[in-house]
Design a protein around this motif. Structure first.
Motif, short mmCIF file in Angstrom:
data_model
loop_
_atom_site.label_atom_id
_atom_site.label_comp_id
_atom_site.label_asym_id
_atom_site.label_seq_id
_atom_site.Cartn_x
_atom_site.Cartn_y
_atom_site.Cartn_z
N ASN A 1 1.51 -59.76 -9.85
CA ASN A 1 0.59 -58.65 -9.57
C ASN A 1 -0.04 -58.78 -8.19
OD1 ASN A 1 1.14 -57.60 -12.06
ND2 ASN A 1 -0.93 -57.75 -12.86
N VAL A 2 -0.38 -60.00 -7.81
CA VAL A 2 -0.95 -60.21 -6.47
C VAL A 2 0.07 -59.84 -5.40
CG1 VAL A 2 -1.76 -61.97 -4.85
CG2 VAL A 2 -2.62 -61.95 -7.19
N ASP A 3 1.32 -60.30 -5.58
CA ASP A 3 2.37 -60.00 -4.60
C ASP A 3 2.62 -58.50 -4.51
OD1 ASP A 3 2.62 -62.69 -4.13
OD2 ASP A 3 4.34 -62.96 -5.45
N ALA A 4 2.65 -57.82 -5.68
CA ALA A 4 2.90 -56.37 -5.67
C ALA A 4 1.75 -55.63 -4.99
CB ALA A 4 3.08 -55.86 -7.10
N THR A 5 0.52 -56.02 -5.27
CA THR A 5 -0.63 -55.35 -4.66
C THR A 5 -0.66 -55.58 -3.15
OG1 THR A 5 -1.88 -55.71 -6.71
CG2 THR A 5 -3.13 -55.09 -4.76
N LEU A 6 -0.44 -56.82 -2.74
CA LEU A 6 -0.41 -57.11 -1.31
C LEU A 6 0.75 -56.39 -0.62
CD1 LEU A 6 -1.24 -60.94 -1.23
CD2 LEU A 6 -2.72 -59.04 -0.55
#
Length: 319
Positions: free
Chosen positions: A243-248
Motif C-alpha cells: 500500500n505504501v509503494d502504491a500510494t507513493l
C-alpha cells in the motif's frame, strides 16, 4: 492504583477497599505508589520500577527470585491522556497470587476480570489466572491486527481502484493513515515477541506445578496462537508495504504529470522567445527592421511556432 481480585462465580471480583489482600489471587498495580510497593514487599514481592522494566536485557526481564517468577512483556495500551504507546508490563507470579505492574492501560486488564471464568484457563490458581490473562492479551492483539487489516482493505481499494480520481491531498492523507497502521503493527510485533519469550520462560517451570499437564497444554495453546498471529502480522506487513509503494507511486505519477505539463508549457514559449530575441538585436544591418509588415510577421511567426509545438504535444499525447 491497586486493584485486587478474588475468584467468584462468573470470573474475578474486585476486592473492596480495606479488605485483607491475603485472599486476593490477582493484584494489579497501575502506576504504583511507594506505599503500595512497600505493601507488596510484605507478600514477598519486590515491585520493579519502570526503569527496571524498560531494561532490554533478557536477564532483567525474565528471572526468578526463589519461588517467584518475574516476567516482563511490552504491550500496547494508552497513557492517561489517551496517547497510544507500547510499554512494559511486569507479571510477578508466586504460588499464591499473580501481581501485575504497569504504567499504562492495556485494554485486557479491564476486560479480563469479567470474562476470566469463561476462558479456557479458568481461575483455579494464580497460574491459571496468569495464562488466562495472557490469552486475553493475545486475543486483544488479534483484534488489533484485524483492525489493521480492515484499514488496509480500505486504503488499498481507494488507492488501487480510485487512484486516478484522488487529489494529491487525499493521497497524502492516505499515506499518513498507512503510516499510523505501521506504528500499530510495530507495537503488536513487539508484544508478540515478548509474550513468546514470557511463555517460553514460564514453560521451563510449569512441570513443577501440581496441575503441570493442564498448564503445559494451555501454554502450548496460547503459544500456537502467538505464532499464528506472528504469521498474520508478517502478511499484513507485506500488504502495508504494498500500500505504501502504491500510494507513493501514484503521488509520483501526479508529480510527473505536473512536471510534464510545465515542461510542455515552457516548450511552447521557446520558439516565440527565440524569434523575439533575434529581432531584439541591435545590429546595423537587419533588413527586416525596415519592413512595413515586419512587426505583424514576427507576431505571426511567434503564434504559429507556439501552435505547432502545441499540436505536436497533443499528437504525442504529452498533454
Amino acid at each position: 492504583m491497586l486493584n485486587a481480585y478474588v475468584p467468584r462465580a462468573g470470573g474475578l471480583a474486585l476486592l473492596p477497599p480495606g479488605e485483607d489482600l491475603e485472599h486476593a489471587r490477582w493484584i494489579d498495580l497501575y502506576r504504583p505508589l511507594d506505599s503500595q510497593a512497600r505493601l507488596m514487599r510484605g507478600f514477598g514481592v519486590d515491585v520493579p520500577t519502570l526503569e527496571d522494566m524498560e531494561e532490554i536485557e533478557i536477564s532483567n526481564r525474565l528471572y526468578r527470585e526463589g519461588d517467584t517468577a518475574y516476567m516482563t512483556a511490552v504491550l500496547p495500551g494508552e497513557l492517561p491522556d489517551g496517547k497510544p504507546v507500547a510499554m512494559p508490563v511486569a507479571f510477578i507470579l508466586t504460588a499464591e497470587r499473580l501481581v501485575t505492574v504497569r504504567h499504562h492501560a492495556p485494554r485486557p486488564f479491564t476486560t479480563y476480570p469479567a470474562r476470566a471464568e469463561r476462558s479456557a484457563a479458568g481461575v483455579a490458581s494464580a497460574d491459571h489466572i496468569f495464562l488466562g490473562l495472557i490469552d486475553e492479551i493475545v486475543a486483544r492483539l488479534a483484534d488489533i491486527l484485524e483492525g489493521v487489516g480492515k484499514v488496509l482493505d480500505h486504503t488499498g481499494t481507494m488507492v488501487l481502484e480510485k487512484g486516478d480520481a484522488n487529489a494529491g491531498t487525499e493521497l497524502r492523507e492516505t499515506l499518513i493513515k498507512i503510516g499510523r497502521q505501521a506504528e500499530v503493527m510495530a507495537r503488536v510485533r513487539v508484544a508478540l515477541l515478548t509474550i513468546e519469550r514470557v511463555l517460553g520462560f514460564y514453560t521451563t517451570d510449569a512441570q513443577d506445578h501440581a496441575d503441570s499437564s493442564r498448564l503445559r497444554a494451555l501454554t502450548k495453546s496460547v503459544n500456537r496462537d502467538v505464532q499464528a498471529l506472528e504469521v498474520h502480522a508478517d502478511f499484513l506487513g507485506s500488504r502495508l508495504s504494498m500500500n505504501v509503494d502504491a500510494t507513493l507511486g501514484l503521488i509520483n505519477l501526479q508529480q510527473n504529470n505536473t512536471v510534464r505539463v510545465l515542461s510542455v508549457v515552457a516548450a511552447l514559449f521557446l520558439p516565440p522567445t527565440m524569434i523575439a530575441s533575434i529581432y531584439g538585436m541591435n545590429f546595423d544591418r537587419m533588413p527586416e527592421l525596415h519592413w512595413a509588415w515586419g512587426y505583424p510577421a514576427a507576431l505571426c511567426a511567434m503564434v504559429c511556432s507556439a501552435l505547432l509545438i502545441y499540436l505536436l504535444a497533443r499528437w504525442k499525447r504529452w498533454l
